[in-house]
Design an enzyme around this catalytic site. Structure first.
Site, short mmCIF file in Angstrom:
data_model
loop_
_atom_site.label_atom_id
_atom_site.label_comp_id
_atom_site.label_asym_id
_atom_site.label_seq_id
_atom_site.Cartn_x
_atom_site.Cartn_y
_atom_site.Cartn_z
N ARG A 27 0.66 -1.31 0.00
CA ARG A 27 0.05 0.10 -0.01
C ARG A 27 0.89 1.39 0.02
O ARG A 27 0.34 2.45 0.62
CB ARG A 27 -0.96 0.00 1.14
CG ARG A 27 -1.97 -1.07 1.24
CD ARG A 27 -3.17 -0.61 2.14
NE ARG A 27 -3.92 -1.84 2.34
CZ ARG A 27 -4.21 -2.27 3.44
NH1 ARG A 27 -3.78 -1.78 4.69
NH2 ARG A 27 -5.04 -3.58 3.65
N ARG A 31 -3.24 6.51 1.26
CA ARG A 31 -3.87 7.69 1.90
C ARG A 31 -2.83 8.42 2.89
O ARG A 31 -3.29 9.45 3.29
CB ARG A 31 -5.03 7.27 2.76
CG ARG A 31 -6.20 7.03 1.94
CD ARG A 31 -7.54 6.43 2.50
NE ARG A 31 -7.15 5.18 3.27
CZ ARG A 31 -7.93 4.52 4.14
NH1 ARG A 31 -8.97 5.08 4.66
NH2 ARG A 31 -7.75 3.26 4.52
N ARG A 40 -7.40 11.39 -5.24
CA ARG A 40 -8.42 10.78 -4.74
C ARG A 40 -9.65 11.66 -4.86
O ARG A 40 -10.80 11.31 -5.27
CB ARG A 40 -8.36 9.96 -3.49
CG ARG A 40 -9.38 9.49 -2.86
CD ARG A 40 -9.92 8.30 -3.47
NE ARG A 40 -11.01 7.74 -2.55
CZ ARG A 40 -12.31 8.33 -2.61
NH1 ARG A 40 -12.87 9.46 -3.28
NH2 ARG A 40 -13.45 7.68 -1.75
N ASP A 77 -6.86 -2.48 -7.07
CA ASP A 77 -7.78 -3.19 -5.79
C ASP A 77 -8.11 -4.61 -5.96
O ASP A 77 -8.40 -4.92 -7.32
CB ASP A 77 -9.19 -2.55 -5.55
CG ASP A 77 -9.82 -3.06 -4.33
OD1 ASP A 77 -10.65 -3.88 -4.19
OD2 ASP A 77 -9.50 -2.34 -3.16
N TYR A 154 -15.11 -12.19 0.15
CA TYR A 154 -15.92 -10.78 -0.09
C TYR A 154 -17.01 -11.05 -0.94
O TYR A 154 -18.28 -10.36 -0.68
CB TYR A 154 -14.99 -9.98 -0.66
CG TYR A 154 -13.86 -9.19 0.08
CD1 TYR A 154 -14.06 -8.24 0.78
CD2 TYR A 154 -12.39 -9.76 0.13
CE1 TYR A 154 -13.25 -7.48 1.75
CE2 TYR A 154 -11.56 -9.43 0.84
CZ TYR A 154 -12.06 -8.23 1.49
OH TYR A 154 -10.84 -7.38 2.39
#
Length: 354
Positions: A27, A31, A40, A77, A154
């Site tokens: 990652r 962020r 973003r 993703d 998921y």
């Protein structure tokens, strides 16, 4: 094909000599970087960011402008495949990914098809091609995907889960449907990773984020067996260069010898595994990637440098180590702390490669 200016990562993954230990961070595009948050916001939502090749390229390259990292990793993703299967991926602020359609039984499994990576996921391949062009062979580009088991969690749970009751119930009560779902996902993941390699990815990683939630018997049957099939079917050489494959099961410390026997080139380790013990167990078969506790990144440069030194010392002398965190970097981290980590690894690892 042009030669990589920095091939330290590829060499380490293939257990060839390097001048210092390479580092990249799970990652690393994310962020914790203010420039990422700007892009973003410009994109408007996460899926637009992922599915716009120019924006995905931009955020992939951002950390390399700041830090002396030894690899770029494709910004995407793990849930792009289920989304391409028509399950309707969306993100809820503070809650993570959700699906509009869930898989509950065999009838649901039969409805989904295997996506064509160039047609249904073409935006990912376009991003890979764009990133490779922009990188200009400065460092290698890592492609990635989620493992079939992790994607299935998921798809059956409808999003993130703490206990995985729905999918685990399927394993116990309707294993055939689970196998049918995992077989489709394995075919999809294999095609997806091979398309990334054809588009320009120079190493690939399979993220088995939730394999550690399984019993040993179920891990072997429902996770590792399918990752093994993927490894067997991947393109492992292109233009005369080997394409290394990294397998990472978070919480997978119990099964390191079995992971190493899969045919992968490297095994990723979370922070619960002792690197010296892992090296003694499997370091003569595969490279090791990891495994500093990401929590250290929220402390001070001095603490980060000390912990980096501890991890390097645990691996000790020789090739076959790629430095990384034991899982992804979190959004609250000061970018200066990342710089401290990258510099510490490069400076303090030289002694182990004399």
């Amino acid at each position: 094909m042009a030669k990589l200016k920095n091939d330290r990562l590829i060499r380490a993954l293939l257990r060839q000599p390097v001048d210092k230990t390479p580092i990249w961070i799970m990652r690393q595009a994310g962020r914790y970087l203010p420039e990422y948050r700007e892009v973003r916001a410009q994109a408007g939502d996460f899926m637009t960011l992922c599915s716009t090749p120019e924006l995905a390229c931009e955020v992939t390259l951002q950390p390399l402008r700041r830090f002396d990292l030894d690899a770029a990793i494709l910004f995407s993703d793990i849930l792009t495949i289920p989304d391409a299967m028509g399950l309707g991926l969306y993100f809820v602020e503070g809650e993570g990914p959700k699906f509009r359609e869930v898989i509950s039984n065999r009838r649901d499994v039969t409805k989904i098809g295997v996506p064509d990576p160039e047609q249904d996921l073409g935006y990912v391949m376009d991003a890979v091609r764009l990133i490779r062009a922009e990188l200009d062979d400065k460092v290698p580009l890592i492609g990635f995907c989620g493992s079939p088991w992790t994607l299935a969690t998921y798809m059956v749970e409808g999003g993130s889960s703490r206990d995985f009751y729905k999918i685990k119930s399927m394993l116990f009560a309707d294993g055939d449907s689970a196998h049918q779902l995992l077989t489709k996902l394995t075919e999809s993941v294999t095609a997806y990773l091979n398309a990334q390699i054809e588009a320009g990815a120079q190493a690939v990683m399979v993220f088995d984020s939730w394999g550690g939630a399984l019993t040993t018997r179920h891990y072997r049957e429902f996770s590792l067996a399918y990752m093994q099939q993927i490894v067997d079917q991947l393109i492992r050489e292109k233009h005369g260069r080997k394409i290394p494959v990294i397998l990472f099961t978070k919480g997978g410390g119990l099964w390191l010898p079995e992971m190493a026997a899969s045919g992968c080139d490297a095994v990723g380790l979370d922070w619960s595994v002792n690197l010296a013990q892992a090296k003694a167990q499997i370091g003569d078969k595969v490279a090791l990637q990891g495994n500093m506790d990401p929590a250290v990144m929220a402390t001070t440069p001095q603490a980060i440098q000390q912990e980096a030194e501890n991890v390097l010392a645990d691996f000790g002398n020789g090739s076959g180590h790629v430095f990384n965190l034991g899982h992804g970097i979190t959004p609250n981290i000061d970018p200066d702390n990342v710089a401290a980590l990258v510099d510490a690894v490069h400076e303090r690892s030289v002694q182990y490669h004399q």
